[in-house]
Enzyme design. Sequence first.
Site, mmCIF file in Angstrom:
data_model
loop_
_atom_site.group_PDB
_atom_site.id
_atom_site.type_symbol
_atom_site.label_atom_id
_atom_site.label_comp_id
_atom_site.label_asym_id
_atom_site.label_seq_id
_atom_site.Cartn_x
_atom_site.Cartn_y
_atom_site.Cartn_z
ATOM 1 C CE LYS A 72 -3.771 -2.333 2.189
ATOM 2 N NZ LYS A 72 -4.754 -2.342 3.095
ATOM 3 C CG ASN A 93 -7.687 0.382 -0.145
ATOM 4 O OD1 ASN A 93 -7.831 1.804 -0.533
ATOM 5 N ND2 ASN A 93 -8.546 -0.133 0.642
ATOM 6 N N GLY A 133 -0.581 -2.169 15.272
ATOM 7 C CA GLY A 133 -0.242 -2.309 13.868
ATOM 8 C C GLY A 133 0.029 -0.736 13.369
ATOM 9 C CB ALA A 134 2.132 1.563 12.764
ATOM 10 N N GLY A 135 0.907 -0.219 9.808
ATOM 11 C CA GLY A 135 1.211 -0.472 8.427
ATOM 12 C C GLY A 135 0.180 0.400 7.778
ATOM 13 N N GLY A 136 -0.097 0.147 6.380
ATOM 14 C CA GLY A 136 -1.071 0.754 5.505
ATOM 15 C C GLY A 136 -2.440 0.831 5.766
ATOM 16 C CB THR A 159 8.675 -0.823 13.734
ATOM 17 O OG1 THR A 159 8.977 -2.086 12.996
ATOM 18 C CG2 THR A 159 9.880 -0.031 13.481
ATOM 19 N N GLY A 245 -13.249 -9.460 10.646
ATOM 20 C CA GLY A 245 -12.324 -8.669 9.562
ATOM 21 C C GLY A 245 -13.359 -8.590 8.542
HETATM 22 N N1 LIG Z 1 -10.614 -6.519 6.358
HETATM 23 C C1 LIG Z 1 -10.065 -5.546 5.425
HETATM 24 O O1 LIG Z 1 -10.921 -5.020 4.615
HETATM 25 C C2 LIG Z 1 -8.772 -5.222 5.380
HETATM 26 C C3 LIG Z 1 -8.285 -4.362 4.719
HETATM 27 C C4 LIG Z 1 -7.011 -3.991 4.722
HETATM 28 C C5 LIG Z 1 -6.102 -5.055 5.242
HETATM 29 N N2 LIG Z 1 -6.316 -6.020 5.884
HETATM 30 C C6 LIG Z 1 -5.467 -6.902 6.390
HETATM 31 O O2 LIG Z 1 -4.926 -6.290 7.384
HETATM 32 C C7 LIG Z 1 -3.431 -6.728 7.544
HETATM 33 C C8 LIG Z 1 -2.560 -5.777 7.498
HETATM 34 O O3 LIG Z 1 -2.347 -5.128 6.194
HETATM 35 P P1 LIG Z 1 -1.394 -4.011 5.736
HETATM 36 O O4 LIG Z 1 -1.765 -3.716 4.282
HETATM 37 O O5 LIG Z 1 -1.837 -2.874 6.651
HETATM 38 O O6 LIG Z 1 0.047 -4.404 5.949
HETATM 39 P P2 LIG Z 1 1.493 -3.695 6.215
HETATM 40 O O7 LIG Z 1 1.320 -2.322 5.362
HETATM 41 O O8 LIG Z 1 2.315 -4.576 5.569
HETATM 42 O O9 LIG Z 1 1.334 -3.694 7.716
HETATM 43 C C9 LIG Z 1 1.738 -4.744 8.410
HETATM 44 C C10 LIG Z 1 1.730 -4.345 10.075
HETATM 45 O O10 LIG Z 1 1.848 -5.890 10.663
HETATM 46 C C11 LIG Z 1 2.937 -5.750 11.448
HETATM 47 N N3 LIG Z 1 3.857 -6.801 11.689
HETATM 48 C C12 LIG Z 1 3.988 -7.810 10.665
HETATM 49 N N4 LIG Z 1 4.809 -8.943 10.894
HETATM 50 C C13 LIG Z 1 4.812 -8.862 12.251
HETATM 51 C C14 LIG Z 1 5.282 -9.420 13.231
HETATM 52 N N5 LIG Z 1 5.799 -10.852 13.038
HETATM 53 N N6 LIG Z 1 5.196 -9.275 14.448
HETATM 54 C C15 LIG Z 1 4.836 -8.086 14.747
HETATM 55 N N7 LIG Z 1 4.125 -7.318 13.939
HETATM 56 C C16 LIG Z 1 4.149 -7.589 12.617
HETATM 57 C C17 LIG Z 1 3.979 -4.632 11.080
HETATM 58 O O11 LIG Z 1 4.739 -4.343 12.006
HETATM 59 P P3 LIG Z 1 6.150 -3.315 11.612
HETATM 60 O O12 LIG Z 1 5.678 -1.779 11.081
HETATM 61 O O13 LIG Z 1 6.879 -3.514 12.952
HETATM 62 O O14 LIG Z 1 6.699 -4.079 10.377
HETATM 63 C C18 LIG Z 1 2.905 -3.720 10.477
HETATM 64 O O15 LIG Z 1 2.412 -2.827 11.477
HETATM 65 C C19 LIG Z 1 -3.302 -8.016 6.460
HETATM 66 O O16 LIG Z 1 -3.452 -8.964 6.949
HETATM 67 C C20 LIG Z 1 -4.578 -7.443 5.454
HETATM 68 O O17 LIG Z 1 -4.853 -8.613 4.961
HETATM 69 C C21 LIG Z 1 -7.812 -6.173 5.886
#
Ligand SMILES: NC(=O)c1ccc[n+]([C@@H]2O[C@H](COP(=O)([O-])OP(=O)(O)OC[C@H]3O[C@@H](n4cnc5c(N)ncnc54)[C@H](OP(=O)(O)O)[C@@H]3O)[C@@H](O)[C@H]2O)c1
Length: 272
Positions: A72, A93, A133-136, A159, A245
Amino acid sequence: MLITGHTQIFGIIADPVVQVRTPELINAYFAEHGIDAVMVPLHVPAESLAQAMDGLRTLRNLSGLVVTVPHKKAAAAMCARLGPTASVVGAANMLRRQHDGSWVGDMFDGEGFVAGLRGQGYDPAGQRILMVGAGGAAGAMAFALAQSGVAYLGIANRTRARAAEMAQRVRQVLPHAAVEDVDNDPAGYDMVVNATSLGMRADDPLPLDANRLDASTLVVEIITKPPMTALLQAAQQRGCPIHEGRHMLQAQIALMARFLLDGPDAIETVRS
Ligand SMILES: NC(=O)c1ccc[n+]([C@@H]2O[C@H](COP(=O)([O-])OP(=O)(O)OC[C@H]3O[C@@H](n4cnc5c(N)ncnc54)[C@H](OP(=O)(O)O)[C@@H]3O)[C@@H](O)[C@H]2O)c1
């Protein structure tokens, strides 16, 4: 669904891709509304994203993409123009290809998340919320939660610097919002949200210590596959109410379809 030479193609790019649920929902939406379009999953690893995007934009009958983990932020950086939420959040997204082959992007995760909660009777206004969580996705959710009038939002992340940066960006845009970075102790919150990718795989650790959850805390997941993550199961065992979710995703489908089908140069109409 009849796919012909006229059918508009959309993709969803992810790595891994097996967990995505958007195609089944949005293809059902297209069929129900008589729209000649199809969405297919595309497995694009992070190291080939730029190459894949360069190739995809040459396909004249592929006019848009849904973007998910882990692309993202990188996808937003590849856009020539961003809609209002994506530019604040720094992640996209949804991408639509313009006449000149450039991409325009926007972000609907936050709106979808809050709409999904409200749809199940959970209004975040006035709540004390922990988001891990602090990703996209989390970035968009943090803004949407702050805008919805939460009493307090704590953001925890592996992080920690990313959580601190995210909290600061929210406060910059919404100066009255009570948002800060915290550790991932879930005790004492009205709502706890897993916005990490932990829970997609069977051997993932829990994103937080479930033994510290209060039984009155609503535990919210954004992972859609599996529907019942280990965190939701642990929360249920402690007697907590849970929110899956799928609600976030279902709330986004109509927004996604509208963005994708709006056509080139239509970004200003996305939120009208
Ligand atoms: N229901 C829905 O409509 C919807 C919509 C969007 C996303 N999602 C789901 O949400 C999840 C996150 O998506 P995203 O796009 O935000 O992903 P992303 O940008 O890659 O962010 C991933 C997040 O997870 C953390 N993380 C990953 N591996 C980890 C570990 N081993 N230990 C601790 N923290 C960890 C990362 O921490 P760091 O910053 O430390 O790397 C970051 O905060 C995915 O599973 C996605 O499928 C669902």
